[in-house]
Design a protein around this motif. Structure first.
Motif, PDB file in Angstrom:
ATOM      1  N   SER A   1      12.266 104.830  54.044  1.00 22.47           N
ATOM      2  CA  SER A   1      11.690 104.633  55.363  1.00 22.47           C
ATOM      3  C   SER A   1      11.040 106.123  56.014  1.00 22.47           C
ATOM      4  O   SER A   1      11.640 106.841  55.955  1.00 22.47           O
ATOM      5  CB  SER A   1      12.410 104.149  56.540  1.00 22.47           C
ATOM      6  OG  SER A   1      11.786 104.147  57.585  1.00 22.47           O
TER       7      SER A   1
ATOM      8  N   TRP B   1      12.675  91.796  51.697  1.00 21.94           N
ATOM      9  CA  TRP B   1      13.768  92.229  52.669  1.00 21.94           C
ATOM     10  C   TRP B   1      15.058  91.503  52.520  1.00 21.94           C
ATOM     11  O   TRP B   1      15.013  90.233  52.240  1.00 21.94           O
ATOM     12  CB  TRP B   1      13.211  91.736  53.927  1.00 21.94           C
ATOM     13  CG  TRP B   1      13.902  92.384  55.184  1.00 21.94           C
ATOM     14  CD1 TRP B   1      14.719  93.729  55.323  1.00 21.94           C
ATOM     15  CD2 TRP B   1      14.288  91.711  56.274  1.00 21.94           C
ATOM     16  NE1 TRP B   1      15.166  93.598  56.724  1.00 21.94           N
ATOM     17  CE2 TRP B   1      15.019  92.567  57.125  1.00 21.94           C
ATOM     18  CE3 TRP B   1      13.821  90.546  57.006  1.00 21.94           C
ATOM     19  CZ2 TRP B   1      15.435  92.076  58.446  1.00 21.94           C
ATOM     20  CZ3 TRP B   1      14.288  90.097  58.036  1.00 21.94           C
ATOM     21  CH2 TRP B   1      15.143  90.925  59.016  1.00 21.94           C
TER      22      TRP B   1
ATOM     23  N   TYR C   1       7.365 102.063  54.869  1.00 18.92           N
ATOM     24  CA  TYR C   1       8.235 102.286  53.812  1.00 18.92           C
ATOM     25  C   TYR C   1       7.256 102.777  52.706  1.00 18.92           C
ATOM     26  O   TYR C   1       6.328 102.252  52.243  1.00 18.92           O
ATOM     27  CB  TYR C   1       9.012 101.080  53.243  1.00 18.92           C
ATOM     28  CG  TYR C   1       9.587 100.249  54.583  1.00 18.92           C
ATOM     29  CD1 TYR C   1      10.857 100.775  55.072  1.00 18.92           C
ATOM     30  CD2 TYR C   1       9.215  99.213  55.336  1.00 18.92           C
ATOM     31  CE1 TYR C   1      11.571 100.190  55.991  1.00 18.92           C
ATOM     32  CE2 TYR C   1       9.694  98.696  56.353  1.00 18.92           C
ATOM     33  CZ  TYR C   1      10.901  99.102  56.784  1.00 18.92           C
ATOM     34  OH  TYR C   1      11.316  98.646  57.973  1.00 18.92           O
TER      35      TYR C   1
ATOM     36  N   ASN D   1       8.127  94.599  53.954  1.00 20.14           N
ATOM     37  CA  ASN D   1       9.165  95.419  53.976  1.00 20.14           C
ATOM     38  C   ASN D   1       9.700  94.645  52.791  1.00 20.14           C
ATOM     39  O   ASN D   1      10.061  93.639  52.543  1.00 20.14           O
ATOM     40  CB  ASN D   1      10.089  95.291  55.289  1.00 20.14           C
ATOM     41  CG  ASN D   1      11.365  95.780  55.104  1.00 20.14           C
ATOM     42  OD1 ASN D   1      11.693  96.575  54.219  1.00 20.14           O
ATOM     43  ND2 ASN D   1      12.393  95.681  56.094  1.00 20.14           N
ATOM     44  N   PRO D   2      10.044  95.605  51.657  1.00 21.57           N
ATOM     45  CA  PRO D   2      10.304  96.950  51.658  1.00 21.57           C
ATOM     46  C   PRO D   2       8.837  97.940  51.135  1.00 21.57           C
ATOM     47  O   PRO D   2       9.161  99.181  51.064  1.00 21.57           O
ATOM     48  CB  PRO D   2      11.512  97.169  50.743  1.00 21.57           C
ATOM     49  CG  PRO D   2      11.132  96.127  49.771  1.00 21.57           C
ATOM     50  CD  PRO D   2      10.639  95.065  50.550  1.00 21.57           C
TER      51      PRO D   2
ATOM     52  N   GLY E   1      15.192 100.867  59.074  1.00 24.07           N
ATOM     53  CA  GLY E   1      13.623 100.698  59.451  1.00 24.07           C
ATOM     54  C   GLY E   1      13.422 100.515  60.626  1.00 24.07           C
ATOM     55  O   GLY E   1      13.297  99.275  61.315  1.00 24.07           O
TER      56      GLY E   1
END
Length: 408
Positions: A384, A134, A333, A184-185, A47
């Protein structure tokens, strides 16, 4: 019968031995190793923006390199001028007014997260962690002596958890709730009403909130970023904000993050850092001053590119039978569900998990993606879209061709 290894014979401590490698970095490293070996691998794993750090930031670092005052130790908690600049940036960007004494400058966001948890958790304290998460969050919590308690959201809710889910997970041991928006994600962004409801729930029950705002400037369409302690002022005495320059300014390698929180917590975290690493690199801090003090023009240009790629990758992924990809509203993402593909035959193999499917995609299509197991939710992949347009289209096209072969 095998017995447990006595602690006196254990070469690596149980605490550190229990930590898993960062899955995202592992995938990125494998992709780079294959490319170095001559294979045309396209990596969707890491990322990090594919843009260079803006020139004016780099020049600030070059100037700092030549200044002898930056050749020496500086305060462990960060350069005073950077802490002042971060306070000004925080007021400018989110409307949150803080004093420099409430800020600790860290070696990137990961150190910020660990030190924040270490400063407030005692052994056995529980932290509610919305999943998909994450990879670093639960590991940081465990390292700090806490217990991560997962609350899972899926594509049907846009990967956003509800207050009802959080309340169902709350126990007498709950001390902290983690809040991440944009995520994220998944790229999920909570609406102002959703964020306020979670903040008010946390305040009502006297919980701490750690909110990660690293993707604050990367939101798209009608989505908006809102800072939790601004929405819910009652939280401010028990709210810790984590942020950094990595994503906004394409500075992942510079390793500058920060923690904002109550003065006693920041003092404790600073004491920890004084023994762990001392000050962050002065040259990187000087670059960060230029970054947070400058305008957001470069950020706006990057966001336009990410938005374009976001729309492309979602469209292409949703064209694959068996793949369902909600449109991410923030970060960079895509997090498609691939549950419908598991167990199907693809080139003589029947992947039963998203780990096996990701391995198959790497072997057969030479495309690196991260399986959902890394984020606490099997049956998904994270891609990503912070890579060039041509590579993005080529990489997803390869995935399309491979997965089109899936059969019962």
């Amino acid at each position: 019968m095998t017995s447990a290894t006595p602690s006196s014979e254990r070469r690596v401590s149980a605490r550190i031995g229990a930590i898993s490698e960062s899955a995202t970095l592992a995938v990125d490293a494998k992709a780079k190793a294959l490319k170095a070996a001559g294979r045309p691998v396209i990596g969707f794993g890491a990322g990090e923006p594919d843009f260079p750090t803006p020139d004016y930031i780099v020049e600030a670092a070059v100037t700092a390199c030549r200044d002898p005052k930056y050749h020496r130790y500086t305060p462990a908690g960060g350069l005073p001028e950077l802490k002042k600049a971060i306070a000004a940036k925080t007021l400018r960007d989110s409307g949150y007014e803080v004093d420099a004494s409430q800020i600790l400058v860290t070696n990137g966001g990961k150190q910020a997260i660990y030190e924040a948890f270490a400063a407030i958790l005692d052994p056995g304290d529980e932290v509610i962690v919305p999943a998909p998460y994450w990879t670093t969050y639960p590991e940081s919590i465990r390292l700090a002596g806490g217990v991560p308690v997962e609350v899972v959201a899926d594509e049907t809710t846009g990967y956003r958890v509800s207050v009802e889910q959080l309340e169902a997970a709350r126990t007498e041991r709950t001390k902290v709730v983690l809040f991440v928006s944009p995520s994220n994600p998944t790229g999920a962004v909570y609406s102002e009403d959703e964020a306020r409801a979670i903040g008010e729930w946390a305040a009502e029950h006297g919980l701490w909130v750690l909110t990660d705002e690293i993707y604050e400037h990367l939101v798209y369409g009608d989505a908006t970023f809102t800072s939790l302690p601004v929405l819910v002022p009652a939280l401010r005495d028990k709210c810790i904000v984590v942020n950094g320059v990595a994503k906004t300014y394409a500075m992942t390698g510079w390793r500058v993050g920060w923690v904002i929180g109550p003065q006693d917590v920041i003092k404790a975290a600073t004491n920890l850092q004084s023994h762990a690493t001392s000050n962050v690199s002065n040259v990187a801090q000087a670059a960060a001053i230029a970054a947070v003090s400058g305008d957001l023009e470069a950020v706006a240009e990057m966001r336009k590119a990410f938005d374009r790629r976001r729309q492309t990758i979602v469209k292409m992924l949703n064209e694959i039978d068996g793949v369902l990809c909600p449109t991410p509203e923030g970060a960079f993402y895509a997090y498609p569900s691939v549950k419908a593909l598991l167990g199907k035959e693809i080139r003589g193999k029947r992947p039963q998990t998203s780990v096996e499917l990701a391995a198959l995609i790497l072997d057969e299509a030479e495309v690196a993606v991260v399986p959902g197991e890394a984020f606490g939710t099997p049956g998904y992949l994270r891609l990503s879209y912070a890579l060039g347009d041509e590579d993005l289209i080529e990489g997803v096209s390869r995935i399309q061709k491979l997965l089109a072969e899936a059969k019962a």
